[in-house]
Design a protein around this motif. Structure first.
Motif, mmCIF file in Angstrom:
data_model
loop_
_atom_site.group_PDB
_atom_site.id
_atom_site.type_symbol
_atom_site.label_atom_id
_atom_site.label_comp_id
_atom_site.label_asym_id
_atom_site.label_seq_id
_atom_site.Cartn_x
_atom_site.Cartn_y
_atom_site.Cartn_z
ATOM 1 N N HIS A 44 12.892 29.231 -38.164
ATOM 2 C CA HIS A 44 12.193 27.947 -38.204
ATOM 3 C C HIS A 44 12.597 27.073 -37.010
ATOM 4 O O HIS A 44 11.748 26.419 -36.380
ATOM 5 N N ILE A 45 13.886 27.055 -36.689
ATOM 6 C CA ILE A 45 14.362 26.272 -35.548
ATOM 7 C C ILE A 45 13.781 26.812 -34.247
ATOM 8 O O ILE A 45 13.396 26.053 -33.347
ATOM 9 N N ALA A 46 13.722 28.153 -34.134
ATOM 10 C CA ALA A 46 13.160 28.745 -32.927
ATOM 11 C C ALA A 46 11.691 28.376 -32.764
ATOM 12 O O ALA A 46 11.230 28.092 -31.649
ATOM 13 N N ASN A 47 10.946 28.349 -33.863
ATOM 14 C CA ASN A 47 9.541 27.933 -33.794
ATOM 15 C C ASN A 47 9.424 26.471 -33.372
ATOM 16 O O ASN A 47 8.561 26.106 -32.558
ATOM 17 N N ALA A 48 10.312 25.623 -33.936
ATOM 18 C CA ALA A 48 10.290 24.210 -33.558
ATOM 19 C C ALA A 48 10.675 24.033 -32.093
ATOM 20 O O ALA A 48 10.091 23.208 -31.373
ATOM 21 N N SER A 49 11.666 24.821 -31.635
ATOM 22 C CA SER A 49 12.071 24.736 -30.234
ATOM 23 C C SER A 49 10.953 25.201 -29.309
ATOM 24 O O SER A 49 10.762 24.656 -28.213
ATOM 25 N N LEU A 50 10.189 26.205 -29.742
ATOM 26 C CA LEU A 50 9.062 26.661 -28.936
ATOM 27 C C LEU A 50 8.001 25.573 -28.814
ATOM 28 O O LEU A 50 7.404 25.393 -27.741
ATOM 29 N N ALA A 51 7.797 24.851 -29.926
ATOM 30 C CA ALA A 51 6.845 23.739 -29.854
ATOM 31 C C ALA A 51 7.326 22.669 -28.881
ATOM 32 O O ALA A 51 6.529 22.106 -28.109
ATOM 33 N N LEU A 52 8.637 22.390 -28.891
ATOM 34 C CA LEU A 52 9.177 21.419 -27.932
ATOM 35 C C LEU A 52 9.029 21.924 -26.499
ATOM 36 O O LEU A 52 8.667 21.160 -25.587
ATOM 37 N N ALA A 53 9.308 23.218 -26.280
ATOM 38 C CA ALA A 53 9.187 23.769 -24.931
ATOM 39 C C ALA A 53 7.744 23.748 -24.449
ATOM 40 O O ALA A 53 7.466 23.452 -23.276
ATOM 41 N N GLY A 109 5.517 21.610 -25.421
ATOM 42 C CA GLY A 109 5.210 20.209 -25.122
ATOM 43 C C GLY A 109 5.739 19.795 -23.770
ATOM 44 O O GLY A 109 5.059 19.088 -22.997
ATOM 45 N N ALA A 110 6.975 20.237 -23.453
ATOM 46 C CA ALA A 110 7.542 19.918 -22.136
ATOM 47 C C ALA A 110 6.742 20.583 -21.031
ATOM 48 O O ALA A 110 6.528 19.998 -19.949
ATOM 49 N N LEU A 111 6.277 21.817 -21.270
ATOM 50 C CA LEU A 111 5.457 22.506 -20.276
ATOM 51 C C LEU A 111 4.137 21.775 -20.053
ATOM 52 O O LEU A 111 3.689 21.617 -18.903
ATOM 53 N N ALA A 112 3.526 21.311 -21.155
ATOM 54 C CA ALA A 112 2.263 20.579 -21.016
ATOM 55 C C ALA A 112 2.469 19.280 -20.240
ATOM 56 O O ALA A 112 1.658 18.911 -19.375
ATOM 57 N N ALA A 113 3.565 18.570 -20.534
ATOM 58 C CA ALA A 113 3.840 17.323 -19.819
ATOM 59 C C ALA A 113 4.108 17.587 -18.346
ATOM 60 O O ALA A 113 3.646 16.844 -17.461
ATOM 61 N N ALA A 114 4.845 18.662 -18.056
ATOM 62 C CA ALA A 114 5.120 18.988 -16.650
ATOM 63 C C ALA A 114 3.842 19.362 -15.913
ATOM 64 O O ALA A 114 3.647 18.982 -14.744
ATOM 65 N N SER A 115 2.965 20.094 -16.580
ATOM 66 C CA SER A 115 1.711 20.481 -15.939
ATOM 67 C C SER A 115 0.865 19.258 -15.603
ATOM 68 O O SER A 115 0.249 19.179 -14.526
#
Length: 451
Positions: A180-189, A191-197
């Protein structure tokens, strides 16, 4: 007259050292706790000697229902091969007790003298051995203690298997939460990728930042795959305890964040005399002493009484025959077997002292491991997790407004993920240490954990 040690076979011992202490950031599986089938209802038909249960395992919980700790322990008690073998051993020892109480069989003998019918004499006699020196009582006592030892050994196995099952259950919970934490971390990553793009498209950041964000997202995907593999392995380890497969385990429901209670070490040491492994060593010492008494009684020769009749063909008359036989213990006085039994008794006494020292050390180590794990979980929950969460939120917000670089967001995200995993590991270590304590001391009052 013999006794069957059913309390060892029928008593369902479940884990004991737990009380609710849920911290604000404690990790717990979603959904309300449900009441599962009590372990005793499944254990009773299975643990009766000579009557293995034929009830299917899927009766432990409704189809599709989450697996609870009580249901997992019930399945283990019902189908664990080591426990079922221990029950059959107790039943076999009941036969040994029965046989030990049997008196020796009498002997019917006939002797024919002379082949000529006119001068032939025929003797028919009954030889009845009479045991002296208390041999039968000594044998029965030793056999009963052997049955007690089988029951004590089953209790040791049962506590060890239940402790392993409890630790495996919480390992599944931890692996499930890690996924569950890994899935949440993937969502955060992501989101960071979308913001960087977006910032790269707007010309506010270098394309290198987008590449870094993609690498960070790929790294989290690797963690996600590893978490999935660990969950499958944890389920396989748990299901193996009842001879099943991890594929039959769906969602596992439990309170991983409810830390086990921390009894004081003197309180635990006071219970050590009642530890199943120590009781087994004590019973084995008593059995060895009883076997020495059997060999000591064997030094007394038995008496054989004979009674019969003799037909004398030449005299044409019958004669009564009486006889009495007793061995003369001139050479074999059972001294070798007695010496062996006495030395094995001394060996059992030394093994009892060794078991006490070993259990004392293991109990102290488990107590220390529980204290360390609880303290780690408290520090991570109260200090590190809130700080890591705040640092990540600040870095992400600052990056969106152009005040922080993307590398700051990635570092904050990695720190938050590590803190969450450390907290999860500390919780699992605490439950594992509590299971070790239960394995050593037994599991009195364990139903408080699962009700």
């Amino acid at each position: 007259m013999y006794k069957l040690v059913l309390p060892f076979a029928l008593a369902a011992a479940l884990p004991c050292h737990a009380q609710a202490q849920t911290p604000p950031f404690a990790i717990a599986a979603p959904g309300p706790m449900k009441t599962d089938v009590p372990a005793m209802s499944l254990l009773a038909p299975t643990m009766a000697p000579g009557q293995p249960s034929s009830a299917p395992l899927d009766q432990a919980a409704p189809a599709g229902a989450p697996l609870l700790l009580a249901g997992a322990l019930a399945r283990v008690l019902q189908a664990n091969p080591d426990l079922r073998a221990g029950v059959h051993e107790i039943s076999a020892q009941a036969g040994a007790v029965m046989q030990a109480g049997m008196a020796p069989n009498p002997e019917l003998a006939t002797v024919v003298e002379d082949a000529r019918e006119s001068t032939r004499s025929t003797t028919v006699q009954l030889n009845v051995p009479i045991e002296l020196g208390g041999k039968r009582a000594a044998r029965v006592n030793a056999a009963q203690l052997g049955q007690d030892a089988a029951g004590a050994e089953l209790a040791v196995k049962r506590n060890a298997v239940l402790a392993t099952a409890r630790a495996a259950f919480y390992d599944v919970l931890a692996a499930q939460q890690r996924l569950h934490i890994a899935n949440a971390s993937l969502a955060l990553a992501d989101g960071a990728l979308a913001a960087a793009s977006k910032r790269v498209l707007a010309g506010k950041n270098s394309p290198v930042d987008e590449t870094r964000a993609r690498i960070a997202a790929a790294s989290v995907k690797l963690d996600l795959a590893q978490a999935g593999g660990e969950l499958a392995s944890a389920k396989n380890r748990l299901a193996a305890l009842w001879g099943g497969s991890g594929r039959e385990i769906g969602h596992v429901d439990g309170q991983l964040g409810h830390l086990p209670a921390q009894p004081t070490l003197p309180h635990l040491m006071a219970q050590l005399d009642a530890a199943p492994a120590l009781r087994l060593a004590q019973t084995e010492l008593a059995r060895r002493q009883a076997l020495a008494q059997v060999e000591r009684a064997g030094r007394v020769p038995d008496l054989t009484v004979s009674i019969g009749a003799k037909r004398d063909g030449q005299a044409g008359r019958n004669q009564a025959v009486f006889g009495l036989a007793i061995p003369l213990p001139l050479f074999d006085r059972n001294q070798g077997k007695l010496h062996e039994a006495l030395q094995r008794g001394e060996k059992a006494r030394v093994e009892l002292d060794g078991a006490r020292a070993r259990l004392t050390s293991e109990l102290a180590q488990a107590h220390e491991a529980l204290a360390v794990a609880r303290e780690q979980a408290r520090l991570l929950n109260d200090d590190i997790l809130p700080g890591a969460q705040s640092a990540y939120e600040a870095a992400r917000t600052g990056f969106e407004y152009g005040k922080f670089a993307l590398i700051d967001v990635i570092d904050a995200q990695r720190t938050l993920l590590q803190a969450r995993l450390q907290h999860l590991r500390a919780l699992a270590d605490a439950h594992r240490a509590a299971a070790d304590i239960d394995s050593i001391l037994g599991a009195q009052g364990a139903t408080q954990t699962v009700e």
